[in-house]
Design an enzyme around this catalytic site. Structure first.
Site, PDB file in Angstrom:
ATOM      1  CB  SER A 183      74.526 -55.610  14.817  1.00  0.00           C
ATOM      2  OG  SER A 183      75.124 -55.044  15.961  1.00  0.00           O
ATOM      3  CE1 TYR A 200      77.366 -60.040  15.382  1.00  0.00           C
ATOM      4  CE2 TYR A 200      77.880 -57.748  15.879  1.00  0.00           C
ATOM      5  CZ  TYR A 200      76.969 -58.788  15.813  1.00  0.00           C
ATOM      6  OH  TYR A 200      75.658 -58.560  16.162  1.00  0.00           O
TER       7      TYR A 200
END
Length: 259
Positions: free
Chosen positions: A140, A153
């Protein structure tokens, strides 16, 4: 442009829905033999209805025994493996770091990071033996920036970038490539969950959070999953034969992760 990957044997984790399903479908439409796993039996059934050529397995990537069984059966059924796409991941808990619980932290790293380790260690001996192949890990833009209220995350995605670059170094002499894709904000259902987490953690409205994510990037846009799938298809085709060790952003150019 249609890229022919006829005959390539592909494994995609979490391929039953979302981005993983778009990736699996794209490979299948371009001639590849594709195996997917997912934690949801319903998602696998839906994926098979849309793309009947898919081979499907129920598996949790954070469970070492399930991964070992899935990878062995998938590789056996296809007669080998050419590409592993490590797509499985969860958003994890949102909130200030000091308020997060240990269980949520561990689960996020188990799924997002350890899952990639478990699948990759099964695939790598086959790829090294045949002196060819490709591993693509999905991270990401949060793997390149800090991300307020999303510490588990963010930590997992930074680790994926380091893991991938290490893979590329270890596997290069065997003509096996490893790259990491860093998507920006996607136009999909999972992004709606991310927006909800941000709303809860920051106390802002949905419109304000959505605008914040849009304003993070120079091109003021969200990304379609098909854009990610097309880039992965290119990387794993003969056109990408010398691309390895790269963290490739498809994000409209992220300027900040503070939505």
């Amino acid at each position: 442009m249609k890229i022919d990957v006829t005959g390539l044997r592909i494994i995609v984790t979490a391929g039953g829905s979302g981005l993983g399903n778009v990736i699996a479908k794209t490979f299948a439409e371009n001639g590849a033999d594709v195996c997917i796993c997912d934690i949801s039996a319903e998602a696998l059934e839906n994926a098979l209805r849309v793309t009947p050529s898919l081979r499907t397995w129920l598996a949790d990537v954070s469970n070492a025994d399930q991964v070992a069984l899935f990878m062995a059966e998938a590789i056996s059924s296809m007669g080998g493996i050419d590409v592993l796409v490590n797509n499985a991941g969860i958003a994890g808990p949102g909130g200030h770091l000091e308020e997060l619980d240990e269980a949520g932290w561990r689960l996020t790293l188990d799924v997002n990071l350890t899952g990639m380790f478990l699948t990759s260690r099964c695939a790598i001996p086959h790829l090294k033996k045949q002196q060819s192949g490709s591993i693509v890990n999905i991270a990401s833009t949060a793997g390149l920036w800090g991300f307020p209220y999303r510490a588990p995350y963010c930590a997992s995605k930074w680790a994926i970038v380091g893991l991938t670059k290490t893979m590329a170094m270890e596997l290069g002499e065997y003509n096996v490539r490893a790259n990491v894709i860093c998507p920006g904000s996607l136009n999909n259902e999972r992004m709606e969950h991310v927006i909800a987490l941000e709303m809860e953690a920051s106390g802002r409205t949905e419109a304000a959070v959505r605008e914040g994510f849009t304003n993070q990037v120079s091109m003021k846009t969200f990304i379609d999953p098909e854009e990610i799938a097309s880039q992965i298809l290119y990387l794993c085709s003969p056109l990408g034969k010398n691309i390895s060790g790269q963290a490739i952003c498809i994000d409209g150019h992220t300027e900040s992760m503070r939505a």
